[in-house]
Design a protein around this motif. Structure first.
Motif, PDB file in Angstrom:
ATOM      1  N   ASN A  43      -4.587   5.253  -3.299  1.00  0.00           N
ATOM      2  CA  ASN A  43      -3.643   4.210  -2.885  1.00  0.00           C
ATOM      3  C   ASN A  43      -2.862   3.783  -4.123  1.00  0.00           C
ATOM      4  O   ASN A  43      -3.435   3.232  -5.074  1.00  0.00           O
ATOM      5  N   ASP A  44      -1.565   4.111  -4.141  1.00  0.00           N
ATOM      6  CA  ASP A  44      -0.677   3.760  -5.260  1.00  0.00           C
ATOM      7  C   ASP A  44      -0.172   2.336  -5.013  1.00  0.00           C
ATOM      8  O   ASP A  44       0.930   2.135  -4.521  1.00  0.00           O
ATOM      9  N   LEU A  45      -1.006   1.350  -5.368  1.00  0.00           N
ATOM     10  CA  LEU A  45      -0.649  -0.052  -5.105  1.00  0.00           C
ATOM     11  C   LEU A  45       0.576  -0.444  -5.918  1.00  0.00           C
ATOM     12  O   LEU A  45       0.720  -0.056  -7.080  1.00  0.00           O
ATOM     13  N   THR A  81       0.563  12.049  -5.476  1.00  0.00           N
ATOM     14  CA  THR A  81       1.609  12.972  -5.026  1.00  0.00           C
ATOM     15  C   THR A  81       2.649  12.370  -4.081  1.00  0.00           C
ATOM     16  O   THR A  81       3.394  13.100  -3.440  1.00  0.00           O
ATOM     17  N   GLY A  82       2.722  11.044  -3.989  1.00  0.00           N
ATOM     18  CA  GLY A  82       3.748  10.418  -3.165  1.00  0.00           C
ATOM     19  C   GLY A  82       3.207  10.008  -1.800  1.00  0.00           C
ATOM     20  O   GLY A  82       2.151  10.474  -1.365  1.00  0.00           O
ATOM     21  N   THR A  83       3.958   9.130  -1.141  1.00  0.00           N
ATOM     22  CA  THR A  83       3.461   8.505   0.086  1.00  0.00           C
ATOM     23  C   THR A  83       4.380   8.755   1.272  1.00  0.00           C
ATOM     24  O   THR A  83       5.600   8.859   1.102  1.00  0.00           O
ATOM     25  N   ALA A 134       5.588  -3.036 -12.157  1.00  0.00           N
ATOM     26  CA  ALA A 134       5.506  -2.967 -10.693  1.00  0.00           C
ATOM     27  C   ALA A 134       4.438  -1.988 -10.246  1.00  0.00           C
ATOM     28  O   ALA A 134       3.853  -2.130  -9.171  1.00  0.00           O
ATOM     29  N   LYS A 135       4.181  -0.986 -11.088  1.00  0.00           N
ATOM     30  CA  LYS A 135       3.300   0.121 -10.691  1.00  0.00           C
ATOM     31  C   LYS A 135       2.011   0.210 -11.493  1.00  0.00           C
ATOM     32  O   LYS A 135       1.021   0.751 -11.009  1.00  0.00           O
ATOM     33  N   GLY A 136       2.020  -0.257 -12.740  1.00  0.00           N
ATOM     34  CA  GLY A 136       0.881   0.018 -13.622  1.00  0.00           C
ATOM     35  C   GLY A 136       0.029  -1.193 -13.945  1.00  0.00           C
ATOM     36  O   GLY A 136      -0.558  -1.261 -15.018  1.00  0.00           O
ATOM     37  N   HIS A 180       0.855  -1.202   0.000  1.00  0.00           N
ATOM     38  CA  HIS A 180       0.000   0.000   0.000  1.00  0.00           C
ATOM     39  C   HIS A 180       0.882   1.240   0.000  1.00  0.00           C
ATOM     40  O   HIS A 180       1.989   1.225   0.567  1.00  0.00           O
ATOM     41  N   GLU A 181       0.400   2.312  -0.634  1.00  0.00           N
ATOM     42  CA  GLU A 181       1.027   3.640  -0.557  1.00  0.00           C
ATOM     43  C   GLU A 181      -0.093   4.667  -0.486  1.00  0.00           C
ATOM     44  O   GLU A 181      -0.714   4.977  -1.508  1.00  0.00           O
ATOM     45  N   ALA A 182      -0.364   5.183   0.703  1.00  0.00           N
ATOM     46  CA  ALA A 182      -1.408   6.192   0.881  1.00  0.00           C
ATOM     47  C   ALA A 182      -0.960   7.515   0.266  1.00  0.00           C
ATOM     48  O   ALA A 182       0.143   7.982   0.556  1.00  0.00           O
ATOM     49  N   GLU A 183      -1.798   8.096  -0.583  1.00  0.00           N
ATOM     50  CA  GLU A 183      -1.386   9.322  -1.278  1.00  0.00           C
ATOM     51  C   GLU A 183      -2.545  10.293  -1.495  1.00  0.00           C
ATOM     52  O   GLU A 183      -3.681   9.882  -1.694  1.00  0.00           O
ATOM     53  N   LEU A 184      -2.211  11.570  -1.506  1.00  0.00           N
ATOM     54  CA  LEU A 184      -3.142  12.591  -1.972  1.00  0.00           C
ATOM     55  C   LEU A 184      -3.150  12.567  -3.497  1.00  0.00           C
ATOM     56  O   LEU A 184      -2.088  12.589  -4.128  1.00  0.00           O
TER      57      LEU A 184
HETATM   58 MN    MN Z   1       3.700   6.203  -4.631  1.00  0.00          MN
END
Ligand code: MN
Length: 228
Positions: free
Chosen positions: A109-111, A198-200, A130-132, A78-82
């Motif tokens: 959430n940038d899974l 915007t990042g975690t 890994a990201k998309g 998980h990556e909590a992000e605005l």
């Molecule tokens: Mn992220």
């Protein structure tokens, strides 16, 4: 009218809080390492300029979804992000006027398939897989800036199975929302409908099969995703 050989794909879109209209999504950009403590936990310098990666727009998942645990990984993180949504595009946007391009905000959430990202980093390969991946971009209902303004601070939290995993504050972002929009607009011409994760903050970690993960941002509400 254009004749297509196949039915054209649907326009990805997001719920707007308190509105029956939906927000049409064009592209999804993400900022890497935008909180000093998270940059340090990933072994990086905290002063380097922002860098960006992308996810496909149809990787979006809305609040409350029951998602299959993604394939090809044993380390879904998980990556909590605005998330910011642009209502107006442009190139070379000065930071001083960048907020006027922002339409609204949501918790996201940038899974990340962290094992694939670690392998990609080690081999100096791209992060795309890994990201998309499918379902990798969780995003809540957009809250229009016209209603709440532009949040420069506010708590951002992530819980897995009710256990606190990430806790930060939007005020601790290395690059602010206007700076992010300005930087990105010098790399690509931005357009209405573009989203930017915007990042975690620090504390990223695994979410397992059968677990649920929530992201909450003060003033923007909470989103929950369950993995089966
Ligand atoms: Mn992220």
């Amino acid at each position: 009218m254009t004749a297509y050989a196949l039915p054209p794909p649907p326009v990805p879109s997001l719920t707007i809080a308190g509105d029956s209209a939906r927000f049409p999504v064009r592209r999804i950009f993400c900022v890497g390492r935008n909180y000093a403590e998270h940059a340090r936990e990933m072994g990086a310098d905290t002063r380097e300029p922002p860098f960006f990666f992308t996810k496909p727009a149809d990787a979006l998942v809305e609040d409350g979804a029951d998602c299959p645990y993604p394939p090809a990984t044993t380390a879904l993180h998980h990556e909590a992000e605005l998330v910011i949504a642009l209502g107006q595009g442009g190139a070379d946007i000065p930071a001083e006027t960048a907020l006027s391009h922002v339409w609204g905000y949501a918790p996201g959430n940038d899974l990340t398939r962290r094992d694939l990202q670690d392998a990609a980093k080690a081999a100096r390969r791209p992060w795309d897989m890994a990201k998309g991946f499918d379902g990798s971009a969780v995003c809540g209902a957009l809250v229009p800036a016209i209603r709440i303004g532009h949040p420069g601070r506010g708590r951002i939290l992530c819980h897995v199975e009710g256990q606190l995993r990430q806790e930060g504050n939007l005020a601790d972002m290395i690059w602010s929302v206007p700076e992010i929009v300005s930087h990105l607009s010098r790399l690509v011409a931005l357009a209405p409908g573009d989203l930017i994760y915007t990042g975690t903050p620090a504390g990223v970690g695994p979410v397992g099969r059968g677990q649920s993960c929530s992201v909450e941002i003060e003033g923007l509400g909470r989103i929950t995703t369950r993995f089966s």
